[in-house]
Design a protein around this motif. Structure first.
Motif, PDB file in Angstrom:
ATOM      1  N   ASN A 341     -54.601 -18.896 -24.408  1.00 14.62           N
ATOM      2  CA  ASN A 341     -54.665 -18.970 -26.004  1.00 14.62           C
ATOM      3  C   ASN A 341     -55.915 -20.348 -26.082  1.00 14.62           C
ATOM      4  N   ILE A 342     -56.908 -20.074 -27.004  1.00 18.30           N
ATOM      5  CA  ILE A 342     -57.940 -20.830 -27.326  1.00 18.30           C
ATOM      6  C   ILE A 342     -57.833 -21.980 -28.325  1.00 18.30           C
ATOM      7  N   LEU A 343     -57.427 -21.232 -29.479  1.00 21.03           N
ATOM      8  CA  LEU A 343     -57.245 -22.195 -30.748  1.00 21.03           C
ATOM      9  C   LEU A 343     -55.990 -21.658 -31.673  1.00 21.03           C
ATOM     10  N   GLY A 344     -54.966 -22.487 -32.018  1.00 19.11           N
ATOM     11  CA  GLY A 344     -54.191 -22.159 -32.933  1.00 19.11           C
ATOM     12  C   GLY A 344     -53.164 -20.940 -32.526  1.00 19.11           C
ATOM     13  N   GLY A 345     -53.187 -20.624 -31.240  1.00 19.84           N
ATOM     14  CA  GLY A 345     -52.170 -19.574 -30.623  1.00 19.84           C
ATOM     15  C   GLY A 345     -52.897 -18.282 -30.696  1.00 19.84           C
ATOM     16  N   LYS A 346     -54.414 -18.377 -30.817  1.00 21.04           N
ATOM     17  CA  LYS A 346     -55.135 -17.327 -30.555  1.00 21.04           C
ATOM     18  C   LYS A 346     -55.700 -17.055 -29.451  1.00 21.04           C
ATOM     19  N   ASN A 347     -55.515 -15.909 -28.793  1.00 15.69           N
ATOM     20  CA  ASN A 347     -55.658 -15.640 -27.413  1.00 15.69           C
ATOM     21  C   ASN A 347     -57.063 -15.303 -27.244  1.00 15.69           C
ATOM     22  N   VAL A 348     -57.864 -15.031 -26.089  1.00 15.71           N
ATOM     23  CA  VAL A 348     -59.153 -14.300 -25.747  1.00 15.71           C
ATOM     24  C   VAL A 348     -59.692 -13.190 -26.408  1.00 15.71           C
ATOM     25  N   LEU A 349     -58.705 -12.212 -26.436  1.00 20.31           N
ATOM     26  CA  LEU A 349     -58.818 -10.979 -26.934  1.00 20.31           C
ATOM     27  C   LEU A 349     -59.177 -10.940 -28.416  1.00 20.31           C
ATOM     28  N   TRP A 350     -58.421 -11.953 -29.183  1.00 21.39           N
ATOM     29  CA  TRP A 350     -58.780 -12.068 -30.755  1.00 21.39           C
ATOM     30  C   TRP A 350     -60.123 -12.596 -30.668  1.00 21.39           C
ATOM     31  N   PHE A 351     -60.478 -13.741 -30.020  1.00 18.13           N
ATOM     32  CA  PHE A 351     -61.738 -14.170 -29.994  1.00 18.13           C
ATOM     33  C   PHE A 351     -63.040 -13.230 -29.885  1.00 18.13           C
ATOM     34  N   ILE A 352     -62.516 -12.464 -29.051  1.00 17.30           N
ATOM     35  CA  ILE A 352     -63.798 -11.661 -28.531  1.00 17.30           C
ATOM     36  C   ILE A 352     -63.918 -10.433 -29.758  1.00 17.30           C
ATOM     37  N   GLY A 353     -62.755  -9.999 -30.155  1.00 18.55           N
ATOM     38  CA  GLY A 353     -62.986  -9.163 -31.465  1.00 18.55           C
ATOM     39  C   GLY A 353     -63.573  -9.616 -32.506  1.00 18.55           C
ATOM     40  N   VAL A 354     -63.428 -10.998 -32.877  1.00 17.40           N
ATOM     41  CA  VAL A 354     -63.950 -11.739 -34.061  1.00 17.40           C
ATOM     42  C   VAL A 354     -65.474 -12.180 -33.794  1.00 17.40           C
ATOM     43  N   PHE A 355     -65.692 -12.632 -32.720  1.00 15.27           N
ATOM     44  CA  PHE A 355     -66.994 -12.906 -32.338  1.00 15.27           C
ATOM     45  C   PHE A 355     -67.848 -11.698 -32.579  1.00 15.27           C
ATOM     46  N   GLY A 356     -67.482 -10.546 -31.610  1.00 14.86           N
ATOM     47  CA  GLY A 356     -68.249  -9.216 -31.841  1.00 14.86           C
ATOM     48  C   GLY A 356     -68.619  -8.746 -32.841  1.00 14.86           C
ATOM     49  N   SER A 357     -67.722  -8.854 -33.795  1.00 18.54           N
ATOM     50  CA  SER A 357     -67.908  -8.439 -35.469  1.00 18.54           C
ATOM     51  C   SER A 357     -68.921  -9.365 -36.051  1.00 18.54           C
ATOM     52  N   ILE A 358     -68.870 -10.720 -35.875  1.00 18.23           N
ATOM     53  CA  ILE A 358     -69.872 -11.332 -36.470  1.00 18.23           C
ATOM     54  C   ILE A 358     -71.051 -11.326 -36.038  1.00 18.23           C
ATOM     55  N   ILE A 359     -71.253 -11.398 -34.621  1.00 23.00           N
ATOM     56  CA  ILE A 359     -72.501 -10.982 -34.127  1.00 23.00           C
ATOM     57  C   ILE A 359     -73.167  -9.778 -34.727  1.00 23.00           C
ATOM     58  N   ALA A 360     -72.358  -8.643 -34.648  1.00 24.20           N
ATOM     59  CA  ALA A 360     -72.989  -7.311 -35.319  1.00 24.20           C
ATOM     60  C   ALA A 360     -73.242  -7.482 -36.694  1.00 24.20           C
ATOM     61  N   ILE A 361     -72.646  -8.155 -37.423  1.00 24.59           N
ATOM     62  CA  ILE A 361     -73.139  -8.391 -38.657  1.00 24.59           C
ATOM     63  C   ILE A 361     -74.244  -9.175 -39.102  1.00 24.59           C
ATOM     64  N   LEU A 362     -74.413 -10.312 -38.254  1.00 22.48           N
ATOM     65  CA  LEU A 362     -75.795 -10.949 -38.393  1.00 22.48           C
ATOM     66  C   LEU A 362     -76.889 -10.561 -37.721  1.00 22.48           C
ATOM     67  N   ARG A 363     -76.855  -9.571 -36.694  1.00 25.63           N
ATOM     68  CA  ARG A 363     -77.941  -9.110 -36.126  1.00 25.63           C
ATOM     69  C   ARG A 363     -78.521  -7.675 -37.172  1.00 25.63           C
ATOM     70  N   THR A 364     -77.592  -7.363 -37.677  1.00 24.68           N
ATOM     71  CA  THR A 364     -77.728  -6.157 -38.786  1.00 24.68           C
ATOM     72  C   THR A 364     -78.488  -6.798 -39.840  1.00 24.68           C
ATOM     73  N   ILE A 365     -78.124  -8.212 -40.565  1.00 26.07           N
ATOM     74  CA  ILE A 365     -79.011  -8.820 -41.528  1.00 26.07           C
ATOM     75  C   ILE A 365     -80.451  -8.977 -40.903  1.00 26.07           C
ATOM     76  N   ILE A 366     -80.655  -9.433 -39.767  1.00 28.05           N
ATOM     77  CA  ILE A 366     -81.999  -9.796 -39.268  1.00 28.05           C
ATOM     78  C   ILE A 366     -82.633  -8.457 -38.991  1.00 28.05           C
ATOM     79  N   ASN A 367     -82.173  -7.468 -38.496  1.00 31.49           N
ATOM     80  CA  ASN A 367     -82.850  -6.031 -38.259  1.00 31.49           C
ATOM     81  C   ASN A 367     -83.173  -5.389 -39.251  1.00 31.49           C
ATOM     82  N   THR A 368     -82.277  -5.475 -40.334  1.00 31.04           N
ATOM     83  CA  THR A 368     -82.699  -4.628 -41.523  1.00 31.04           C
ATOM     84  C   THR A 368     -84.081  -4.992 -42.270  1.00 31.04           C
ATOM     85  N   LYS A 369     -84.695  -6.334 -41.922  1.00 34.55           N
ATOM     86  CA  LYS A 369     -86.000  -6.482 -42.698  1.00 34.55           C
ATOM     87  C   LYS A 369     -87.268  -5.489 -42.373  1.00 34.55           C
ATOM     88  N   SER A 370     -87.924  -5.299 -43.268  1.00 38.93           N
ATOM     89  CA  SER A 370     -88.896  -4.130 -43.145  1.00 38.93           C
ATOM     90  C   SER A 370     -90.149  -4.795 -43.430  1.00 38.93           C
TER      91      SER A 370
END
Length: 518
Positions: A341-370
């Motif tokens: 558990n890393i924070l608030g009872g949330k384990n590593v698997l939970w943080f990997i899933g959340v961080f992966g989604s956040i990174i994907a969203i932010l990369r999309t914002i940057i890469n969509t610029k034309s």
């Protein structure tokens, strides 16, 4: 098969408006089996949704699941026999839902009969198989119709018949007779039923009571608006639960698997309706909106915020660093994935899933610029909808961009707005009921009698008598600039129609005359 396309009491080919609406509906839905299957699926989806919601609320021990610490079977936390444990109010709503199911089944049986005859007409008279509807254009269907029946047929009148209700609804919005702050599918359906269908009869004709007895139409409109308003209040708890869970189930999986959808944008439903031209068929309108949405996305992507982009790169680097560290640790010891558990009872698997989604969203914002030129894209947009020349010339300016994109919003926010605005829908319907006389007077003012197709909206009349003062037909709330924009829209409607049907309008000048019945 002559009964399908002629009315024996009136030999005009345009008299059977129901028939033309049905053959168009058949064409848009691409055949008999799709119509029936879609109806069955919609019926099953609505029933599954209701019973699944009952199951979720009544049959699951959520306290036990939340306190779960050991391996066990899910059956220990489910009591399916409790599914109909409802109070009198919700049991009454469920009974009403079953009654609606019966009505839907009767309607389905009616569709099976009606569209089986339409199928025969397509297959036997027009020699068109359902599979051919996938690639045939609507104007080709009409040409085949003319060739097979040896009857003169003008697409202008056919499209006017099919879009008659939509033309009135668009006119009410364009002239600010109806002024909704937000529009979702439920509210739009209610407005169509309460207002438009108060003066459209079962034969799809505009009732002459608009002129002979407008008070009767006004009373019907007011009664419908207030009845639906009261029913909406009564059923609001059920409506809110259903639309919330429907949106959750319908879009949740999409957003989960494609996080970039969180930043996807689209025009609001109200904005799209204001883009719609008069006499524009629904499938053509949807195709044009798809093209406009894609061009608008490209236009929006040409504008870069360098400060925001730099900040996002920093955030992505920080999250990526943590993400990769966690991945490496789990490779070295797979027990870390669920047991640390890393924070608030949330384990590593939970943080990997959340961080992966956040990174994907932010990369999309940057890469969509034309790197496309916004002016070039706006010129293409001008081929799809009305755009002022000054807007095109200055489309690389942020102020123009913000004005053009004011109704181009995040899809996820529109979903929330749809849910929230449903709650105040009864208030809006009740308030509109006080404008019933104003609405019917405007309907009467913008209605004219066409010798070919009967009463229709004057704005959809592409052979409008130029000797008449067009400004007298505008809503009283439109200023001079809005009236000018309205005239541009009508001219654009004519241009788009002539592009679809070249030389079609040249014939109708001599075929019909407009009779003002006001």
């Amino acid at each position: 098969m002559i009964k399908f396309y002629a009315n024996r009491n009136n030999h005009s080919i345009y008299s059977n408006r129901v028939f033309f609406n049905r053959i168009y509906f058949y064409y848009v839905n691409k055949g008999y089996y799709r119509i029936i299957i879609n109806s069955i699926v919609n019926l099953l989806v609505s029933n599954f949704l209701v019973f699944f919601i009952l199951f979720l609320f009544n049959c699951i021990d959520y306290r036990g699941l939340l306190e779960l610490t050991i391996e066990t079977s899910i059956s220990n936390y489910i009591d399916s026999g409790n599914i109909l444990n409802l109070n009198i109010f919700f049991m009454s709503l469920l009974i009403l839902f079953f009654l609606l199911d019966i009505i839907k089944i009767i309607s389905l049986l009616d569709d099976i009969y009606v569209f089986s005859n339409i199928k025969k007409f397509y297959n036997n008279n027009l020699k068109i198989r359902d599979s051919e509807l996938e690639y045939l254009e609507w104007k080709e269907i009409l040409n085949i119709y003319v060739d097979s029946t040896n009857m003169e047929l003008n697409p202008y009148y056919i499209d006017s018949i099919i879009t008659a209700k939509d033309n009135y609804f668009i006119a009410l919005l364009d002239n600010k007779i109806l002024r909704p702050f937000h529009l979702n599918s439920i509210f739009e359906w209610n407005l169509m039923y309460c207002i438009i269908y108060s003066f459209v009869d079962n034969s799809e004709k505009i009732s002459d009571l608009v002129f002979k007895n407008p008070q009767k139409i006004e009373d019907s409109m007011k009664h419908r608006l207030r009845t639906i308003s009261i029913l909406s209040v009564i059923f609001m708890p059920l409506i809110m639960v259903i639309i919330t869970f429907y949106n959750l189930f319908n879009y949740g999986e999409q957003f989960y698997n494609k996080p970039n959808l969180f930043i996807s944008k689209n025009f609001t439903r109200l904005a799209k309706l204001k883009f719609r031209n008069y006499n524009e068929l629904s499938h053509m309108f949807e195709e044009r909106m798809d093209e406009l949405t894609e061009l608008t996305r490209r236009y929006n992507d040409t504008f870069k915020n360098k400060i925001l982009e730099a900040g996002l790169k920093l955030v992505i680097f920080v999250f990526s660093s943590i993400f990769m560290t966690l991945i490496i640790l789990t490779i070295l010891n797979d027990h870390i994935l669920t047991n640390l558990n890393i924070l608030g009872g949330k384990n590593v698997l939970w943080f990997i899933g959340v961080f992966g989604s956040i990174i994907a969203i932010l990369r999309t914002i940057i890469n969509t610029k034309s790197k496309e030129n916004p002016i070039n894209i706006m010129e293409k947009i001008a081929d799809v909808t009305i755009v002022d020349k000054k807007v095109i010339q200055n489309s690389n300016m942020s102020v123009i961009k913000n004005k053009f994109l004011e109704n181009y919003r995040f899809k996820i926010l529109q979903i929330f707005y749809d849910i929230l605005w449903t709650m105040i829908m009864p208030i809006q319907l009740w308030s509109i009921s006080y404008d019933s006389r104003y609405i019917i007077n405007f309907i009467k003012k913008i209605s004219s009698n066409n010798t070919k197709i009967g009463i229709s909206c004057v704005f959809s009349d592409f052979c409008f008598d130029n000797n008449r003062d067009e400004e007298t037909y505008f809503g009283s709330l439109l200023d001079a600039n809005e009236q000018e924009d309205f005239i541009k829209k009508k001219n654009h409607s004519i241009e788009m129609f002539e592009k679809m049907y070249p030389n079609c309008l040249e014939n109708i000048v001599t075929e019909s005359t407009q009779i003002n019945v006001i």
